[in-house]
Design a protein around this motif. Structure first.
Motif, PDB file in Angstrom:
ATOM      1  N   LEU A 120       0.802  -1.441   0.027  1.00  0.00           N
ATOM      2  CA  LEU A 120       0.203  -0.255   0.034  1.00  0.00           C
ATOM      3  C   LEU A 120       0.460   1.301   0.333  1.00  0.00           C
ATOM      4  N   GLU A 121       2.333   0.895   0.837  1.00  0.00           N
ATOM      5  CA  GLU A 121       2.705   2.320   0.831  1.00  0.00           C
ATOM      6  C   GLU A 121       3.834   2.701  -0.638  1.00  0.00           C
ATOM      7  N   ASN A 122       3.564   1.747  -1.368  1.00  0.00           N
ATOM      8  CA  ASN A 122       4.652   1.759  -2.563  1.00  0.00           C
ATOM      9  C   ASN A 122       3.176   2.195  -3.428  1.00  0.00           C
ATOM     10  N   GLN A 123       1.865   1.632  -3.264  1.00  0.00           N
ATOM     11  CA  GLN A 123       1.026   2.451  -4.379  1.00  0.00           C
ATOM     12  C   GLN A 123       1.020   3.596  -4.185  1.00  0.00           C
ATOM     13  N   ASN A 124       0.585   3.878  -2.809  1.00  0.00           N
ATOM     14  CA  ASN A 124       0.425   5.494  -2.111  1.00  0.00           C
ATOM     15  C   ASN A 124       1.866   5.945  -3.181  1.00  0.00           C
ATOM     16  N   LYS A 125       2.610   5.813  -3.098  1.00  0.00           N
ATOM     17  CA  LYS A 125       3.654   6.153  -3.332  1.00  0.00           C
ATOM     18  C   LYS A 125       3.821   7.067  -4.979  1.00  0.00           C
ATOM     19  N   LEU A 127       0.661   6.648  -6.477  1.00  0.00           N
ATOM     20  CA  LEU A 127      -0.189   7.952  -7.287  1.00  0.00           C
ATOM     21  C   LEU A 127      -0.099   8.955  -6.429  1.00  0.00           C
ATOM     22  N   ILE A 128       0.464   9.495  -5.400  1.00  0.00           N
ATOM     23  CA  ILE A 128       1.580  10.538  -5.486  1.00  0.00           C
ATOM     24  C   ILE A 128       2.044  11.144  -6.410  1.00  0.00           C
ATOM     25  N   GLU A 130       2.449  10.295  -9.973  1.00  0.00           N
ATOM     26  CA  GLU A 130       1.460  10.585 -10.888  1.00  0.00           C
ATOM     27  C   GLU A 130       0.494  11.571 -10.616  1.00  0.00           C
ATOM     28  N   LEU A 131       0.274  11.318  -9.658  1.00  0.00           N
ATOM     29  CA  LEU A 131      -0.679  12.971  -8.948  1.00  0.00           C
ATOM     30  C   LEU A 131      -0.042  14.513  -9.128  1.00  0.00           C
ATOM     31  N   LYS A 132       2.267  14.366  -8.758  1.00  0.00           N
ATOM     32  CA  LYS A 132       2.231  15.238  -9.121  1.00  0.00           C
ATOM     33  C   LYS A 132       2.426  15.570 -10.439  1.00  0.00           C
ATOM     34  N   ALA A 133       2.570  14.921 -11.437  1.00  0.00           N
ATOM     35  CA  ALA A 133       2.829  14.759 -12.932  1.00  0.00           C
ATOM     36  C   ALA A 133       2.004  15.300 -13.682  1.00  0.00           C
ATOM     37  N   LEU A 134       0.791  14.844 -13.385  1.00  0.00           N
ATOM     38  CA  LEU A 134      -1.186  15.068 -13.878  1.00  0.00           C
ATOM     39  C   LEU A 134      -0.701  16.488 -13.203  1.00  0.00           C
ATOM     40  N   LYS A 135      -0.384  16.666 -12.362  1.00  0.00           N
ATOM     41  CA  LYS A 135      -0.624  18.606 -11.572  1.00  0.00           C
ATOM     42  C   LYS A 135       0.047  19.637 -12.696  1.00  0.00           C
ATOM     43  N   ASP A 136       1.761  18.993 -12.970  1.00  0.00           N
ATOM     44  CA  ASP A 136       2.586  19.890 -13.958  1.00  0.00           C
ATOM     45  C   ASP A 136       1.893  19.614 -15.245  1.00  0.00           C
ATOM     46  N   LEU A 137       1.667  18.301 -15.648  1.00  0.00           N
ATOM     47  CA  LEU A 137       1.125  19.338 -17.716  1.00  0.00           C
ATOM     48  C   LEU A 137       0.143  19.599 -17.366  1.00  0.00           C
ATOM     49  N   TYR A 138      -1.523  19.491 -16.512  1.00  0.00           N
ATOM     50  CA  TYR A 138      -1.639  20.335 -16.230  1.00  0.00           C
ATOM     51  C   TYR A 138      -1.743  21.785 -15.868  1.00  0.00           C
ATOM     52  N   CYS A 139      -0.925  22.016 -15.458  1.00  0.00           N
ATOM     53  CA  CYS A 139      -0.279  23.594 -15.062  1.00  0.00           C
ATOM     54  C   CYS A 139       0.169  24.000 -16.518  1.00  0.00           C
ATOM     55  N   HIS A 140       0.493  23.427 -16.950  1.00  0.00           N
ATOM     56  CA  HIS A 140       2.107  23.744 -18.332  1.00  0.00           C
ATOM     57  C   HIS A 140       1.261  24.247 -19.655  1.00  0.00           C
TER      58      HIS A 140
END
Length: 143
Positions: A120-125, A127-128, A130-140
């Motif tokens: 679960l820690e690996n999944q959480n890491k 997902l975090i 992936e979320l960071k990458a999507l936020k960066d993509l959305y901001c650009h």
């Protein structure tokens, strides 16, 4: 003769009739031995059959109460303490084994939980990240 003895003799007679009607041949001698044992004839106690003796009531019992006791069940105090010790040792041994099994199962359960936490820690890491990458993509894209 007491009522209890009459009941026992009646049951033995019924048993004898049943065994003879079902074709079991030696029922008569078997039932005769039982009858002799119940009535107190100790010569009937041959082979594997325990001899039962009908005892007369003691003064502490109400009149008409009959006690039946097997000679094999009467033990000396030393035999009783040895039996109690043996039973205690057996109970303690079974308890130790059960405790050992319980500890083993608990270890296994904790290990499964630790593995699940790691997954679960690996999944959480992941997902975090992936979320960071999507936020960066959305901001650009919005710039």
């Amino acid at each position: 003769m007491s009522v209890l003895l009459h009941v026992i003799l009646h049951m033995l007679a019924s048993l004898e009739q049943f065994m003879l009607s079902s074709g079991r041949g030696t029922a008569e001698s078997c039932v005769q031995k039982l009858i002799m044992a119940v009535t107190g004839d100790e010569t009937a106690a041959t082979g594997d059959m325990p001899a039962y003796q009908i005892r007369t009531p003691t003064t502490t019992l109400p009149q008409g109460v009959v006690m039946a006791a097997s000679p094999g069940t009467l033990h000396s105090p030393q035999q009783l303490t040895e039996e109690a010790t043996r039973k205690r040792e057996l109970r303690l041994m079974k308890n130790r084994e059960a405790a050992r099994e319980c500890r083993r199962k608990k270890k296994e359960y904790v290990k499964c939980l630790e593995n699940r936490v790691a997954v679960l820690e690996n999944q959480n890491k992941t997902l975090i990240e992936e979320l960071k990458a999507l936020k960066d993509l959305y901001c650009h894209k919005t710039e």
